[in-house]
Design an enzyme around this catalytic site. Structure first.
Site, mmCIF file in Angstrom:
data_model
loop_
_atom_site.group_PDB
_atom_site.id
_atom_site.type_symbol
_atom_site.label_atom_id
_atom_site.label_comp_id
_atom_site.label_asym_id
_atom_site.label_seq_id
_atom_site.Cartn_x
_atom_site.Cartn_y
_atom_site.Cartn_z
ATOM 1 N N SER A 56 80.346 -2.606 -19.778
ATOM 2 C CA SER A 56 79.172 -3.001 -20.558
ATOM 3 C C SER A 56 78.240 -1.820 -20.724
ATOM 4 O O SER A 56 78.210 -0.910 -19.882
ATOM 5 C CB SER A 56 78.420 -4.125 -19.846
ATOM 6 O OG SER A 56 77.677 -3.628 -18.739
ATOM 7 N N ASP A 57 77.473 -1.820 -21.811
ATOM 8 C CA ASP A 57 76.345 -0.896 -21.852
ATOM 9 C C ASP A 57 75.355 -1.338 -20.776
ATOM 10 O O ASP A 57 75.436 -2.450 -20.249
ATOM 11 C CB ASP A 57 75.694 -0.881 -23.237
ATOM 12 C CG ASP A 57 75.040 0.461 -23.552
ATOM 13 O OD1 ASP A 57 74.667 1.176 -22.598
ATOM 14 O OD2 ASP A 57 74.898 0.799 -24.733
ATOM 15 N N CYS A 58 74.428 -0.475 -20.447
ATOM 16 C CA CYS A 58 73.649 -0.677 -19.230
ATOM 17 C C CYS A 58 72.675 -1.844 -19.342
ATOM 18 O O CYS A 58 71.782 -1.836 -20.183
ATOM 19 C CB CYS A 58 72.946 0.615 -18.861
ATOM 20 S SG CYS A 58 74.158 1.903 -18.473
#
Length: 693
Positions: free
Chosen positions: A236-238
């Site tokens: 996932s992106d952060c």
């Protein structure tokens, strides 16, 4: 080694809580099983980033301007070498911190569909073909030649349909047609998976067609793992998984968000919400088998890197720390730094003959700015060369006096709250009037153009509201140009995106687009201005005249966007860039697989040219589309036959199911030094060669 078997053996000995601990970007150590801790979050966009000393190459958009995948692959190999050197050195000191591992969250292969997007300079531009070629080159260079012994692990991001606005990235739904999805937003991701065998894919923050990208059945299940057969890990992106319930409002709780993401195939969470994964299993929202599946993929990645249960490649372990920002690597850095800038205008004033100058003025907020060299996601170079320093070095060799004036702030109207507005303009005018030539360095830097949260501007979370020079830069340029009174005025634009330099196009003598040129950028820029280096860069994005020509920034419909669909006349078109010498094409032959053409340097300087192939098919939405490219360097009078492969999809399109279908011909191929539009023809004074196939 059978990585899958070994991973499953390890997982079978782990508790649920231990498994969950491996799905966070800060993976915990499990000493009883010999599993060391590991931080998955590492950056290498244009050099190993945020971890101390490293060679700082030009920003990604600048490297894209070379149109040379072979050179970019070479650069990525250097980055991997330095990443290995840093990793082993840090490990020897017991340092397992963020940014010090071998799983690099690069490259960013999103399409730069709108020049207002602040993160566009992290990409390879607006064209899916060029992006796919550069993306594949970077990934293969970073990962190495052995898929079972990775030098480093690349990550293609941000999947998918993601390019702003930054201020709304956690909540917006990217709505696009199935045609645009498959023919603009996905081809380069497919190439990254199928051709480059990228180890990781990162999901975007936004929703796409109603589903959050890090929990999408369509993007992850149906396309990435189903249609394309992706076997690597998905990250996932952060803190993007938290967006499911906080901003997208498609789940009711953090546990529900975790369950959706893991179930859809998001293996690794950048953030800490996956700490609730065990709760999701206990509540029956996830199965432990689904957790095992994610951990298995993560362990296989670490094994391929030699970080878990497998011996590391001896070549990688033995890389010395002294390779970091070394002389050898900076020679390679200079190679791409010299080739990246794009000459947009030249009325004959360039190159400047320093032997005939007594003095030169270097003016502007980016003239002596290290920040303007860097871009974002950058490392720490041991040596920087600003434009001012680069000009000074050449000037000293010719006994030319250099006068420097900052002229104005990058985006404020004065340098101090105690000052009058435009308080430094007078100094710039004095320098101009007392010099024989003027170099004005304007533009942006990554403090005002970039990612939400990383920028400190007064604009839109890193995005641009318009394409104008910010602050008082335009005023400074006009005043300096008037004061020059016939002396050559050269504008150097340092920015990561297109600016509407329409006034400059009409009034200054030369314009050089330098992007964010890296630690040694000032040396290369000065060498180009002085004629030591012949410019050869090409624009990887369209330069428009104003935002009035652009669709709504929030619209993901490709109508009237990028050179493939734009119906107006660009200021400077995609693919365009001048040289100090002249080139001619002849003897064109082509079929649906290959183009052969003779390129001749008809000028009096050695120069490099980029031969570009575009295709136009009957009844298609695209104006034309790039489908082949080759770079050639020629001495004066030298001619060379160049062979260019045409991509298989050039005469096809993807349908709504993502399947390629052939477009009936005849197809027209255009072969030239830019795209076959009227503006390019006007700027070059010649047309592309054409052939039907």
């Amino acid at each position: 080694m059978d990585f899958k078997k070994k991973a499953r053996e390890l997982i079978s000995q782990m508790t649920l809580e231990e498994k969950v601990s491996q799905m966070l970007h800060r993976a915990a150590a499990i000493e009883r099983l010999g599993i060391p801790s590991y931080n998955w979050w590492n950056e290498a966009l244009h050099g190993v980033a945020r971890a101390g000393t490293a060679t700082m190459f030009p920003q990604a958009i600048a490297m894209a301007a070379t149109f040379d995948p072979t050179l970019l692959k070479k650069i990525a190999g250097v980055i991997a070498t330095e990443g290995r050197a840093k990793y082993h050195a840090y490990q020897s000191e017991g340092d397992y911190d963020i940014y010090k591992g071998l799983t690099f969250w690069s490259p960013n292969i999103n399409i730069f569909r709108d020049p207002r997007w602040g993160r566009g300079h992290e990409t390879y531009g607006e064209d899916p073909f060029l992006t796919s070629r550069m993306g594949v080159a970077f990934i293969t260079g970073l990962q190495g030649d052995d898929p079972n012994s990775l030098k480093a692990a690349a990550c293609a991001k941000h999947y998918a349909v993601h390019s702003g606005p930054e201020s709304e990235r956690h909540s917006f739904d990217a709505i696009c047609s199935k045609y645009d999805l498959w023919n603009t937003y996905l081809p380069h991701f497919e190439a990254a998976v199928k051709e480059a065998k990228v180890e990781a894919v990162m999901g975007a923050y936004n929703r796409t067609l109603g589903e959050p990208c890090c929990g999408s059945q369509l993007l992850i299940g149906d396309i990435l793992r189903g249609k394309w057969g992706f076997e690597g890990h998905f990250v996932s992106d952060c803190w993007a998984v938290e967006d499911f319930h906080k901003y997208h409002l498609i789940t009711d709780s953090p546990v529900d968000s975790v369950a959706l993401a893991v179930r859809m195939g998001c293996d690794l969470c950048c953030g800490d919400v996956y700490s609730l994964t065990a709760v999701a299993v206990q509540e029956g929202k996830l199965t432990e088998e689904e957790v095992d599946r994610a951990v298995e993929r993560l362990f296989i990645a670490r094994m391929k890197l030699g970080l878990l249960g497998a011996k590391e490649n001896p070549e990688y372990v033995s890389i010395p720390y002294d390779v970091l920002d070394s002389e050898e690597h900076n020679e390679i850095n200079l190679e791409i730094t010299r080739r990246a800038p794009v000459l947009l205008k030249n009325d004959g004033a360039l190159p400047l003959d320093f032997a005939k100058l007594n003095s030169i003025a270097v003016i502007g907020p980016n003239a002596d700015s290290r920040r303007a060299l860097e871009g974002n996601y950058q490392g720490t170079a041991t040596r920087f060369v600003t434009v001012l320093e680069g000009v000074r070095k050449i000037a000293a060799e010719h006994d030319v006096k250099v006068r420097y004036a900052e002229g104005c702030h990058l985006y404020k109207n004065r340098m101090s709250n105690l000052s009058f507005e435009d308080n430094l303009v007078s100094e710039a005018l004095i320098a101009t009037k007392n010099s024989d030539a003027v170099i004005v360095c304007l533009g942006l830097d990554a403090d005002i153009e970039g990612e939400q949260g990383d920028t400190g501007n007064e604009y839109s979370s890193g995005d641009k509201n318009d394409l104008n020079l910010p602050g008082r830069q335009q005023y400074l340029l006009e005043k300096v140009t008037a004061a020059a009174a016939g002396k050559p005025v050269i504008l150097v634009v340092i920015s990561g995106s297109a600016l509407a330099v329409t006034w400059a196009d009409a009034h200054v003598n030369g314009i050089l687009q330098a992007f964010y040129p890296g630690a040694l950028g000032g040396q290369a820029i000065a060498e180009i201005i002085a004629g030591i280096v012949n410019p050869s860069g090409k624009l990887p994005l369209t330069f428009y005249k104003s935002t009035d020509e652009l669709p709504d920034f929030r619209s993901y419909d490709m109508t009237n966007r990028t050179y493939r669909y734009y119906t107006g006349e660009a200021l400077y078109p995609f693919g365009y860039g001048l040289s100090y010498t002249d080139f001619a094409l002849s003897n064109l032959s082509a079929d649906m697989k290959n183009v052969t053409v003779t390129v001749k340097n008809t000028g009096n300087r050695c120069g490099r040219q980029t031969v570009q192939v575009y295709v136009k098919s009957p009844g298609q939405k695209e104006n034309h589309a790039m489908c082949g490219v080759a770079s050639v360097c020629l001495e004066p009078g030298q001619a060379k036959e160049v062979n260019i492969d045409i991509i298989k999809s050039a005469f096809s399109r993807w349908d709504e199911n993502g399947d390629l279908y052939e477009v009936p011909g005849p197809h027209t191929l255009y072969v030239g030094f830019g795209q076959p539009d009227k503006r390019t023809t006007q700027l070059y004074g010649s047309e592309s060669l054409t052939m039907e196939v």
